[in-house]
Design an enzyme around this catalytic site. Structure first.
Site, PDB file in Angstrom:
ATOM      1  N   HIS A  12       0.735  -1.334   0.099  1.00 11.52           N
ATOM      2  CA  HIS A  12      -0.086  -0.092   0.148  1.00 11.52           C
ATOM      3  C   HIS A  12       0.914   1.274   0.136  1.00 11.52           C
ATOM      4  O   HIS A  12       0.508   2.364   0.618  1.00 11.52           O
ATOM      5  CB  HIS A  12      -0.831  -0.089   1.320  1.00 11.52           C
ATOM      6  CG  HIS A  12      -0.515  -0.099   2.395  1.00 11.52           C
ATOM      7  ND1 HIS A  12      -1.141  -0.519   3.651  1.00 11.52           N
ATOM      8  CD2 HIS A  12       0.552   0.287   3.124  1.00 11.52           C
ATOM      9  CE1 HIS A  12      -0.178  -0.739   4.728  1.00 11.52           C
ATOM     10  NE2 HIS A  12       0.885   0.298   4.545  1.00 11.52           N
ATOM     11  N   HIS A  59      -1.151   4.585   9.903  1.00  8.90           N
ATOM     12  CA  HIS A  59       0.399   4.895  10.127  1.00  8.90           C
ATOM     13  C   HIS A  59       0.377   6.334  11.077  1.00  8.90           C
ATOM     14  O   HIS A  59       1.066   7.284  10.448  1.00  8.90           O
ATOM     15  CB  HIS A  59       0.908   5.236   8.827  1.00  8.90           C
ATOM     16  CG  HIS A  59       0.907   4.018   7.807  1.00  8.90           C
ATOM     17  ND1 HIS A  59      -0.319   3.500   7.353  1.00  8.90           N
ATOM     18  CD2 HIS A  59       1.897   3.125   7.430  1.00  8.90           C
ATOM     19  CE1 HIS A  59      -0.078   2.381   6.391  1.00  8.90           C
ATOM     20  NE2 HIS A  59       1.413   1.933   6.569  1.00  8.90           N
ATOM     21  N   HIS A 193      10.765  -3.735   3.625  1.00  7.72           N
ATOM     22  CA  HIS A 193      10.801  -2.250   3.397  1.00  7.72           C
ATOM     23  C   HIS A 193      11.397  -1.812   4.949  1.00  7.72           C
ATOM     24  O   HIS A 193      10.798  -2.350   5.915  1.00  7.72           O
ATOM     25  CB  HIS A 193       9.753  -1.515   2.715  1.00  7.72           C
ATOM     26  CG  HIS A 193       8.556  -1.344   3.607  1.00  7.72           C
ATOM     27  ND1 HIS A 193       7.689  -2.441   3.741  1.00  7.72           N
ATOM     28  CD2 HIS A 193       7.876  -0.048   4.117  1.00  7.72           C
ATOM     29  CE1 HIS A 193       6.651  -1.709   4.228  1.00  7.72           C
ATOM     30  NE2 HIS A 193       6.700  -0.459   4.597  1.00  7.72           N
ATOM     31  N   GLU A 240       4.613  -5.579   8.442  1.00  7.20           N
ATOM     32  CA  GLU A 240       2.902  -5.028   8.078  1.00  7.20           C
ATOM     33  C   GLU A 240       2.595  -6.309   7.186  1.00  7.20           C
ATOM     34  O   GLU A 240       1.408  -6.482   7.241  1.00  7.20           O
ATOM     35  CB  GLU A 240       3.013  -4.104   7.000  1.00  7.20           C
ATOM     36  CG  GLU A 240       3.332  -2.598   7.518  1.00  7.20           C
ATOM     37  CD  GLU A 240       3.134  -1.499   6.567  1.00  7.20           C
ATOM     38  OE1 GLU A 240       2.868  -0.404   6.945  1.00  7.20           O
ATOM     39  OE2 GLU A 240       3.134  -1.680   5.142  1.00  7.20           O
TER      40      GLU A 240
HETATM   41  C1  DHB Z   1       5.999   3.586   2.527  1.00 13.11           C
HETATM   42  C2  DHB Z   1       4.923   3.816   3.574  1.00 13.11           C
HETATM   43  C3  DHB Z   1       4.304   2.758   3.855  1.00 13.11           C
HETATM   44  O1  DHB Z   1       3.127   2.698   4.752  1.00 13.11           O
HETATM   45  C4  DHB Z   1       4.508   1.517   3.336  1.00 13.11           C
HETATM   46  O2  DHB Z   1       3.760   0.509   3.605  1.00 13.11           O
HETATM   47  C5  DHB Z   1       5.458   1.304   2.173  1.00 13.11           C
HETATM   48  C6  DHB Z   1       6.241   2.565   1.889  1.00 13.11           C
HETATM   49  C7  DHB Z   1       6.705   4.965   2.171  1.00 13.11           C
HETATM   50  O3  DHB Z   1       6.441   5.982   2.841  1.00 13.11           O
HETATM   51  O4  DHB Z   1       7.325   4.886   1.166  1.00 13.11           O
HETATM   52 FE    FE Z   2       2.314   0.933   5.328  1.00 15.67          FE
END
Ligand code: DHB
Ligand code: FE
Length: 280
Positions: A12, A59, A193, A240
C-alpha cells in the site's frame, strides 16, 4: 448467506496513490508497477464484490499514541480521508457496511477476539492506495468497505499466528450473515521495506517471494514466522506482512492462485500483489 469469494494481498505504498492522483501511473517508473494490477482491475469488474473487508494499518494518521488498538473494526456508515501532510487524497469517501460490520464484530468478540469498535474514523494510504490499485479513479468506490485496522506500528504487534486465527474467525462470521453478499478480504502492507535508520532501503526479493509461495501453499507454516524474522529479513516495516495472514486465514486450507505480481523498487519498498480464491 454471505460468502468470502476471494482474497487479495497488496502493498500500500503511498507514492502509488500520488502517481494515480497526478496521472503518472503509466510513466516509465510507475508503468511496470501498475501493469501488474491490470489483470486484477479487469477481474474486479466481473467479480463485483458487494463488500471488501479491508485489512490495513493506520500509520499514526488518524490514531496516535494515545490509543493503540491491536485489532479494530470500522462499523460506521462512512469513512473520511486522512490528511497525511499534503491534504486529503482527492479520492471518494469510503462507504461502510454497518450491518455486516456489527455482525462480524459480535461474532469475533463472542469467539474471544477482543475487537475495538470504531464508529468514527478517517482512513489513510494503507486503505486508500489498495482501493486505487484495484479500482483506479472512479467517482465513487464500486463496493462497500469494512476497514479492519491492525496495530503494526507500535510494539507489541499481534503475532502472525493470531492474525491467521482472526482470519479464520472472520470467515465464520461472514458465513453466518444471512444476506447474500459477495465478500472479499484484502490484506495490505509490505513487502520488504525499512523507512528509517541505518538499514533504510532494505529489500529482500528472495524472502518476499518465499512468503508469497507460502501463502499459496495448503499448509499453514507461514503463520509461525516470528516477528524477529520479519524484522531481520524484511526490515522494520516488513512486519506489515502479518496483515496478509488475516486475509489468508479467511480463505480456508486450500487456495488457487489467480494472479501474482512482484516488482522492485517502488519508492523505498518492494511491491507485491497476489489474488487467491478459496479452493476447499
Ligand atoms: C511507505 C509507507 C508505507 O506505509 C508502506 O507500507 C510502504 C512505503 C513509504 O513511505 O514509502
Ligand atoms: Fe504501510
Amino acid at each position: 448467506m454471505a460468502k468470502i469469494t476471494a482474497g487479495v494481498g497488496s502493498s500500500h505504498v503511498p507514492l502509488l496513490g500520488v502517481a494515480v492522483d497526478q496521472g503518472k501511473d503509466r510513466d516509465d517508473y510507475f508503468g511496470p508497477i501498475f501493469a501488474g494490477y491490470d489483470w486484477t482491475r479487469e477481474w474486479e469488474k466481473n467479480e463485483k464484490p458487494d463488500v471488501v473487508v479491508l485489512v490495513y494499518n493506520d500509520h499514526a494518521s488518524y490514531f496516535d499514541m494515545n490509543i493503540v488498538p491491536t485489532f479494530a473494526i470500522g462499523c460506521a456508515e462512512r469513512f473520511g480521508i486522512c490528511d497525511e501532510g499534503w491534504g486529503p487524497r482527492p479520492v471518494p469517501d469510503v462507504e461502510g457496511h454497518p450491518d455486516l460490520a456489527w455482525h462480524i464484530a459480535q461474532s469475533l468478540i463472542l469467539d474471544d477476539f477482543d475487537m475495538t469498535i470504531i464508529n468514527k474514523m478517517d482512513v489513510d494510504h494503507g486503505l486508500t492506495v489498495p482501493l486505487s490499485m484495484m479500482f483506479d479513479k472512479p467517482a465513487k468506490w464500486p463496493c462497500k468497505v469494512i476497514p479492519l485496522a491492525v496495530n503494526v506500528v507500535t510494539y507489541p504487534v499481534p503475532s502472525g499466528n493470531r492474525c491467521w486465527a482472526l482470519g479464520e474467525a472472520i470467515k465464520k462470521a461472514v458465513e453466518s450473515f444471512p444476506e447474500d453478499l459477495n465478500v472479499q478480504i484484502w490484506g495490505t502492507g509490505g513487502m520488504s521495506h525499512q523507512l528509517q535508520g541505518p538499514r533504510a532501503g532494505l529489500l529482500n526479493r528472495e524472502w518476499d517471494n518465499r512468503f508469497l509461495d507460502m501463502l499459496e501453499s495448503d499448509n499453514d507454516d507461514v503463520r509461525h514466522i516470528q516477528h524477529i524474522e520479519y524484522l531481520r529479513e524484511t526490515g522494520s516495516e516488513g512486519i506489515e506482512m502479518v496483515m496478509w495472514l488475516i486475509m489468508r486465514g479467511a480463505l480456508g486450507k486450500t487456495v488457487k492462485t489467480l494472479h501474482r505480481h512482484y516488482h522492485i523498487p517502488c519508492s523505498n519498498t518492494a511491491i507485491g500483489h497476489i489474488v487467491l480464491e478459496p479452493a476447499d
